[in-house]
Design a protein around this motif. Structure first.
Motif, short mmCIF file in Angstrom:
data_model
loop_
_atom_site.label_atom_id
_atom_site.label_comp_id
_atom_site.label_asym_id
_atom_site.label_seq_id
_atom_site.Cartn_x
_atom_site.Cartn_y
_atom_site.Cartn_z
N GLY A 129 0.80 -1.23 0.00
CA GLY A 129 0.00 0.00 0.00
C GLY A 129 0.83 1.26 0.00
N MET A 130 2.07 1.17 0.44
CA MET A 130 2.95 2.35 0.45
C MET A 130 3.14 2.91 -0.95
SD MET A 130 3.69 3.26 3.48
CE MET A 130 4.96 4.47 3.03
N VAL A 150 -1.04 12.80 -4.62
CA VAL A 150 -1.25 12.31 -3.26
C VAL A 150 -0.37 13.11 -2.29
CG1 VAL A 150 -0.96 10.35 -1.68
CG2 VAL A 150 -1.90 10.00 -3.99
N GLU A 151 -1.00 13.70 -1.27
CA GLU A 151 -0.28 14.44 -0.24
C GLU A 151 -0.61 13.86 1.13
OE1 GLU A 151 -1.24 18.64 -0.67
OE2 GLU A 151 -1.32 18.43 -2.84
N LYS A 152 0.31 13.99 2.05
CA LYS A 152 0.10 13.59 3.46
C LYS A 152 -0.42 12.16 3.59
CE LYS A 152 -0.74 18.35 4.97
NZ LYS A 152 -1.64 19.28 5.64
N PHE A 153 0.14 11.25 2.80
CA PHE A 153 -0.28 9.85 2.87
C PHE A 153 0.08 9.25 4.23
CE2 PHE A 153 0.41 5.29 2.33
CZ PHE A 153 -0.76 4.91 1.69
N GLU A 154 -0.87 8.59 4.85
CA GLU A 154 -0.64 7.96 6.15
C GLU A 154 -1.24 6.56 6.17
OE1 GLU A 154 -1.10 11.12 9.68
OE2 GLU A 154 -2.82 11.13 8.31
N GLN A 155 -0.50 5.63 6.75
CA GLN A 155 -1.05 4.33 7.13
C GLN A 155 -1.23 4.37 8.64
OE1 GLN A 155 1.71 1.42 5.40
NE2 GLN A 155 0.24 1.14 3.74
N LEU A 156 -2.40 3.99 9.10
CA LEU A 156 -2.78 4.18 10.50
C LEU A 156 -3.33 2.91 11.11
CD1 LEU A 156 -4.60 7.47 9.58
CD2 LEU A 156 -2.57 7.40 11.05
N TYR A 200 -6.16 4.23 5.95
CA TYR A 200 -5.29 5.02 5.09
C TYR A 200 -5.89 6.42 5.04
CZ TYR A 200 -3.20 0.76 2.95
OH TYR A 200 -2.55 -0.43 2.71
N SER A 201 -5.05 7.40 5.02
CA SER A 201 -5.51 8.78 4.86
C SER A 201 -4.58 9.50 3.91
CB SER A 201 -5.52 9.50 6.22
OG SER A 201 -5.91 10.86 6.07
N MET A 202 -5.15 10.31 3.03
CA MET A 202 -4.33 11.10 2.09
C MET A 202 -5.12 12.33 1.71
SD MET A 202 -4.88 8.53 -1.15
CE MET A 202 -4.94 7.11 -0.04
N GLU A 203 -4.42 13.33 1.23
CA GLU A 203 -5.09 14.56 0.82
C GLU A 203 -4.79 14.88 -0.64
OE1 GLU A 203 -5.09 16.59 5.29
OE2 GLU A 203 -4.35 17.76 3.60
N PHE A 204 -5.78 15.53 -1.27
CA PHE A 204 -5.65 16.00 -2.65
C PHE A 204 -5.96 17.49 -2.68
CE2 PHE A 204 -7.02 11.56 -2.86
CZ PHE A 204 -5.98 11.01 -3.59
N ALA A 205 -5.30 18.20 -3.59
CA ALA A 205 -5.55 19.64 -3.70
C ALA A 205 -6.97 19.91 -4.17
CB ALA A 205 -4.56 20.27 -4.67
N ASP A 206 -7.49 19.05 -5.05
CA ASP A 206 -8.82 19.27 -5.61
C ASP A 206 -9.35 17.95 -6.20
OD1 ASP A 206 -7.44 18.91 -8.06
OD2 ASP A 206 -7.11 21.05 -8.24
N ARG A 207 -10.56 18.00 -6.75
CA ARG A 207 -11.20 16.80 -7.26
C ARG A 207 -10.49 16.23 -8.49
NH1 ARG A 207 -16.31 15.77 -5.07
NH2 ARG A 207 -16.79 17.28 -3.44
N PRO A 248 -0.46 6.27 14.72
CA PRO A 248 0.48 5.95 13.63
C PRO A 248 0.75 4.44 13.63
CG PRO A 248 1.26 7.82 14.92
CD PRO A 248 0.09 7.25 15.65
N LEU A 249 0.94 3.91 12.44
CA LEU A 249 1.19 2.48 12.30
C LEU A 249 2.66 2.18 12.57
CD1 LEU A 249 -0.26 -0.15 11.36
CD2 LEU A 249 0.65 0.33 9.10
N GLY A 250 2.90 1.14 13.34
CA GLY A 250 4.28 0.68 13.53
C GLY A 250 5.01 1.45 14.61
#
Lengths: 97, 97
Positions: A26-27, A35-41, A54-61, B95-97
Motif C-alpha cells: 500500500g505504500m 497524493v499528499e500527506k499519505f498515512e497508514q494508521l 489510510y488517509s491522504m489529501e488532494f488539492a482538488d477533485r 500511527p502504524l508501527g
C-alpha cells in the motif's frame, strides 16, 4: 482540499506476514501524483470493528480523480484490496464552510 | 499521537439554523485542554450516509481521557450530541508501527 480516508479490516490474521505484505504494498499509493500527506494508521477505538486506516489529501477533485484512475491504484485495488480486505468504509472530508 | 474522529449525520434539515447552531456549539471542544488540530469537516463521499466530521489529535491517552471527562465535552454530548445526532461512527487512529 479533499482528505480521502478508508478504514478497513483484513482477512489475514493480526500480525501475519500477509498483513505486513498488504500494508507494505500500500505504500506505493503514496507515490501516485497528487497524493499528499499519505498515512497508514492503526484504528484503535473499541467502538468499531476496523483495524487499519489510510488517509491522504488532494488539492482538488481533479487530483483525486487522477489518483483513482492511476494504474498503480487500479492494480492495488484489483490485486490486493478486493482479495484481501474483509470490510471497509470510505470517508472523504472537505473543510467546513 | 491519537487522532480521534467522529463522522455523523444530524436530525436537522441540511443548511438549517439548527445545524449551524450545533456546529457552532461544537467549536467549544477546540478549547478543551489537550485538544490539538481540531477540525470541523464536511463528509463528501457518496459511499456513506454521514454529512459531517470532527477530527482532533491528542498527545497521548491521558490527554484523550482528560478531554473525554472534561465538563465542556460532557455537557456537549448530553445537551447537543445525544438529542441532535441521528447516526455516528467514532474512528480513532494511531500511527502504524
Amino acid at each position: 482540499m479533499i482528505r480521502h480516508t478508508v478504514v478497513f479490516r483484513l482477512k489475514h490474521p493480526r500480525g501475519s506476514a500477509e498483513e505486513i505484505s498488504f500494508l507494505r504494498a500500500g505504500m506505493a499509493l503514496a507515490d501516485i501524483p497528487g497524493v499528499e500527506k499519505f498515512e497508514q494508521l492503526r484504528q484503535v477505538s473499541p467502538k468499531n470493528d476496523y483495524h487499519f486506516g489510510y488517509s491522504m489529501e488532494f488539492a482538488d477533485r481533479s487530483a483525486y480523480k487522477g489518483y483513482d484512475e492511476h494504474p498503480v491504484h487500479v492494480a492495488y485495488v484489483r490485486d490486493r484490496w478486493i482479495p484481501e480486505v474483509e470490510a471497509f468504509l470510505e470517508i472523504d472530508y472537505e473543510p467546513l464552510g
